[in-house]
Design a protein around this motif. Sequence first.
Motif, mmCIF file in Angstrom:
data_model
loop_
_atom_site.group_PDB
_atom_site.id
_atom_site.type_symbol
_atom_site.label_atom_id
_atom_site.label_comp_id
_atom_site.label_asym_id
_atom_site.label_seq_id
_atom_site.Cartn_x
_atom_site.Cartn_y
_atom_site.Cartn_z
ATOM 1 N N ASP A 133 43.494 33.863 43.012
ATOM 2 C CA ASP A 133 41.963 33.482 43.640
ATOM 3 C C ASP A 133 42.713 32.052 44.438
ATOM 4 O O ASP A 133 41.319 32.581 44.973
ATOM 5 N N CYS A 134 44.113 32.164 44.957
ATOM 6 C CA CYS A 134 44.529 31.739 46.175
ATOM 7 C C CYS A 134 44.272 32.089 47.239
ATOM 8 O O CYS A 134 43.429 31.902 48.332
ATOM 9 N N ALA A 135 44.992 33.237 47.267
ATOM 10 C CA ALA A 135 44.686 34.525 48.202
ATOM 11 C C ALA A 135 42.922 35.071 48.715
ATOM 12 O O ALA A 135 42.791 35.284 49.575
ATOM 13 N N ASP A 148 52.862 50.488 52.754
ATOM 14 C CA ASP A 148 51.803 50.587 52.869
ATOM 15 C C ASP A 148 50.665 50.098 52.201
ATOM 16 O O ASP A 148 49.538 49.876 52.396
ATOM 17 N N VAL A 149 51.480 49.183 51.298
ATOM 18 C CA VAL A 149 50.832 48.350 50.537
ATOM 19 C C VAL A 149 51.222 46.911 50.477
ATOM 20 O O VAL A 149 52.402 47.085 50.489
ATOM 21 N N ALA A 150 50.361 45.857 51.951
ATOM 22 C CA ALA A 150 51.508 44.070 51.495
ATOM 23 C C ALA A 150 50.212 43.641 50.038
ATOM 24 O O ALA A 150 48.769 43.637 49.855
ATOM 25 N N PHE A 151 50.821 43.580 48.761
ATOM 26 C CA PHE A 151 50.374 42.184 47.714
ATOM 27 C C PHE A 151 50.187 41.196 48.267
ATOM 28 O O PHE A 151 51.844 41.276 48.301
ATOM 29 N N VAL A 152 49.240 40.617 48.366
ATOM 30 C CA VAL A 152 49.490 38.969 49.090
ATOM 31 C C VAL A 152 49.103 38.121 47.966
ATOM 32 O O VAL A 152 47.545 37.808 47.919
ATOM 33 N N GLU A 153 50.129 37.104 47.618
ATOM 34 C CA GLU A 153 49.428 35.614 46.214
ATOM 35 C C GLU A 153 49.683 34.669 47.338
ATOM 36 O O GLU A 153 50.013 34.508 47.783
ATOM 37 N N GLY A 154 48.708 33.919 47.540
ATOM 38 C CA GLY A 154 48.375 32.893 47.824
ATOM 39 C C GLY A 154 47.809 32.577 48.709
ATOM 40 O O GLY A 154 47.324 32.784 49.064
ATOM 41 N N SER A 155 47.506 30.704 48.881
ATOM 42 C CA SER A 155 46.741 30.631 49.669
ATOM 43 C C SER A 155 47.567 30.258 51.366
ATOM 44 O O SER A 155 48.885 29.776 51.201
ATOM 45 N N LYS A 175 42.446 40.607 58.182
ATOM 46 C CA LYS A 175 41.874 41.569 57.722
ATOM 47 C C LYS A 175 42.297 41.967 56.513
ATOM 48 O O LYS A 175 43.381 42.271 56.067
ATOM 49 N N VAL A 176 41.563 41.272 55.719
ATOM 50 C CA VAL A 176 41.640 41.908 54.178
ATOM 51 C C VAL A 176 41.239 43.013 53.398
ATOM 52 O O VAL A 176 39.615 42.845 53.925
ATOM 53 N N ASP A 177 41.804 44.248 53.168
ATOM 54 C CA ASP A 177 41.224 45.125 52.477
ATOM 55 C C ASP A 177 40.968 45.575 51.058
ATOM 56 O O ASP A 177 40.073 45.816 51.031
ATOM 57 N N PHE A 178 41.234 45.148 50.553
ATOM 58 C CA PHE A 178 40.786 44.255 49.177
ATOM 59 C C PHE A 178 41.580 42.842 48.537
ATOM 60 O O PHE A 178 42.078 42.832 48.838
ATOM 61 N N LYS A 195 49.465 48.981 56.372
ATOM 62 C CA LYS A 195 48.138 50.089 56.814
ATOM 63 C C LYS A 195 47.736 49.110 55.593
ATOM 64 O O LYS A 195 45.914 49.009 56.013
ATOM 65 N N LEU A 196 47.771 48.642 54.566
ATOM 66 C CA LEU A 196 46.883 47.895 53.555
ATOM 67 C C LEU A 196 47.060 46.480 53.073
ATOM 68 O O LEU A 196 47.772 46.286 52.339
ATOM 69 N N LEU A 197 46.344 45.241 52.936
ATOM 70 C CA LEU A 197 46.808 44.336 52.903
ATOM 71 C C LEU A 197 45.439 43.531 51.522
ATOM 72 O O LEU A 197 44.049 44.068 51.595
ATOM 73 N N VAL A 198 47.110 43.571 50.178
ATOM 74 C CA VAL A 198 45.424 43.326 49.033
ATOM 75 C C VAL A 198 45.672 42.056 49.030
ATOM 76 O O VAL A 198 46.663 42.012 48.962
ATOM 77 N N ALA A 199 44.476 41.255 48.585
ATOM 78 C CA ALA A 199 44.494 39.577 48.260
ATOM 79 C C ALA A 199 44.771 39.789 47.070
ATOM 80 O O ALA A 199 44.112 40.620 45.963
#
Lengths: 251, 322, 281
Positions: free
Chosen positions: A85-87, A53-60, A129-132, A78-82
């Motif tokens: 700062d790197c992400a 439902d939500v992916a939290f993604v860190e890093g560049s 696409k980054v949702d938030f 469904k949602l991708l959250v960066a």
Amino acid sequence: MKKPRVGIFGFTGCAGDQLMILNLEDELLDLVGALDIKSFTMASSLVEDDEYDVAFVEGSITTPKQKEKLEQIRNKSKLLVAIGDCAAWGGVQASCNGIVSVSKKMVEVYGSRNVWEIYESKPLSAYVKVDFVLPGCPIEKEEFLRAATSLLHGDIPEAVDYPVCVECKLRENGCVLLEGRLCLGPITPGGCKARCPSLGVDCIGCRGVIDGESRIKSAIEVFKEAGFEKDYVKKRLRMFAANYPEILEVK
Amino acid sequence: MAKADLPKLFRTLAKYGPVVAPVRVGENVVFREVTSLEEVELEYTRSLTPPKKLFLGPQEEILKFDGEKYEEVFEDGKAVLFGVHACDINGLLKLDEIYLDSPQDEYYARRRENVMIVGMSCVPDERCFCTSTGSSYAYGGFDLFLHDIGREYVVRVRTERGYEFTKDGYFKRMEEKDFLAFKKAEEKKVRSIKRKVDLAGIGDLIDVTPKSLWEELTAKCLACGSCNLVCPTCQCYDVLDVLELDIRSGSRIRRWDSCMLKRHALVAGGGNFRPTVVERTANRLSCKVGGEIRCVGCGRCTVYCPAKIDLVEMLERIRVGA
Amino acid sequence: MNELIPKPVKILKVKDQTPIEKLFTLGVKLGQKPGQFIEMSIAGVGEAPVSICSSPTRGNVEVCVRRVGRVTNALHRLGAGARVGVRGPYGNGFPLEKMRGSEVVLVAGGIGMAPVRAVLQYLLDKKKEYGEIKLLYGIRDYSMMLFKDEILKLMNSKACTVYLSYEKEDEVCKRLRKEYPERVCQGVVTKLFEMVKLNPEAHAVVCGPPVMFWFVFKEMRNRGFPIERLYMTLERRMKCGIGKCKHCVVGVGSMMKYVCKDGPVFSGVEALTMRGMKYVR
């Protein structure tokens, strides 16, 4: 209600943002109880190849393989959250983007330009696409928690789009910039409760730039009038937000 | 009353409630709760944030919710706001026009009721221009006002609540010479405020100012909002809900806002009615001096602007039109 | 009484209007004036101003909400039986007393039909007190038409004359144009003025996006309609609704107004004299 399935992933970075999530000692258990954490690279070795439902993604993103993995995560979420700062912006590793080429960096570090293929460090939004975005180096625990509750409730969280100066004034801090230090507070989004200026230290801009505000030129002018060297200003601006178009253009 | 008796007055005031007074913190003066007169900065020019913070908190909880059940949050408490300058008292009177206008803001109104205000004569500097905004003298809006006339204070009493504190023996009736000293001190203060700005009809001049001049005037503006956040008459607030992890309970918070921020005129769907600093500055100046004068000439927005943009200079350029 | 504390109100009915708009019937009567708005709360998400789309003569308050922001998205997830927070009604509303005895021209574009519907219902319910009613409604296509059943029924009724313009032709629009060629056309809402005879003694109510308002304003003025008899609504992000938080301020220079308190209804003259309107695009 079914628990939201959550994945936490990391690319090029120090994993400090994932660590901040683990550092949520008081709330971590509640959080884990409320979420169905399917993948958390740092906290467990379990990687369930699942939908999120939500992916939290860190890093560049710095390699073709990372780009591919990111696209997979995007397709499964469904949602991708960066997070961090790197992400969000490409991180410190992007600070020389547009100045030193990738191949030159390879030669400097590894002696050869063909060790493996790499990209200039870019934020996630350069590829998917980054949702938030939860910015910061590292992210703020409280902000993460607030975003998580909003997402749990079914809402896109509200982004902080006002500068650190606002939080400085709410805390009745004097102005670090007027006191003679190069403070990036005016162009950096708050959310950190003016962490650094509250300690009398200038803001280093670890939360990037207020998107769409276009005050970079003005800031450079103000810093110049305050007596700071052009090169120093450029380096400071590039440290965490080199990929921001207006900063990338700074000569 | 003799200056030497100020500690006595302070002690009786403290019986009314906690005393909030100007305190020096580093290079700035801020209003903080104090327990003794020694902590108080009696002679200061301007505090960083205005004393309005006692009535309209920088960030305050206005209600708690649990599901769709809403409950007011209000901390009742008496307090003494000590050492407020005339400009800031006039600033509060201007806020009263907004916040006590029907329907009144309950939080503000109750605090205005509960908090006793003791004014104090000021030490102007070259950035003050309160004589141009008609706010160099407080005719009302306080309980007591202490005017420094040398070895003594002339105490003006404006309310019955204030009167109660002047019954002790160390308050003497004013004599002819005291009136003269008071007059002299006030005249000296007014003379020392050298900065002047002509505000007559400035609203219409703001309206006809060409975009090119606006762009020049705002070229250095960082849209950081500092000018608004230190202003004693800025009324804007933003509201946000904070949800707990149980995703049903939480609280609604309001926080000082600034019309220089991009979010201020943002509407649902992403439209922005004041997209650049040009529109935002035109709005800010209109709000302050365009119609009725809502500026009290305290100079804070100029002093605390990181880009060193000077309000008075800006208004002068607008008058000249170039 | 603390104006900032919402009252919990039950949603009685939810009806889809368009792919992005829903009609909510609330379990509350507020005795509002058409043109007024309420502040709707979803605890934990926030509060948003929403214009009331029903007349007080019809009982329960109805709001037609477009899904555009955080609060409205959250509202769209709710069904009948759920509770929301309500404050208000706020704002001045349309000067319906002034319009008494005269013809009324209602001009609506898009979501502007919501406040116009409140006026329309009121006029229909007090038919004897008012002159002829004309409704000019501009839509993108049939799928975006609000209150479809009501509008279609009115097209066929003598109570009011409905004129309809659409930008994209679809089956329903085509059929309507064939059926009422003198009242339906393809184009923007201003095109309808070619079909309507404007009575300078009438009063006009105009609601829609800012761009549409200015085009209608110009068109009506060019056709000799007195702008002091024209009323429009403005929409801003009113946070308090009671003239405190100043998020809804409009105008520049010496002409500043609160949309929440001085509006949301303004006369054509007010709209023109608020010079800051030049910033409205």
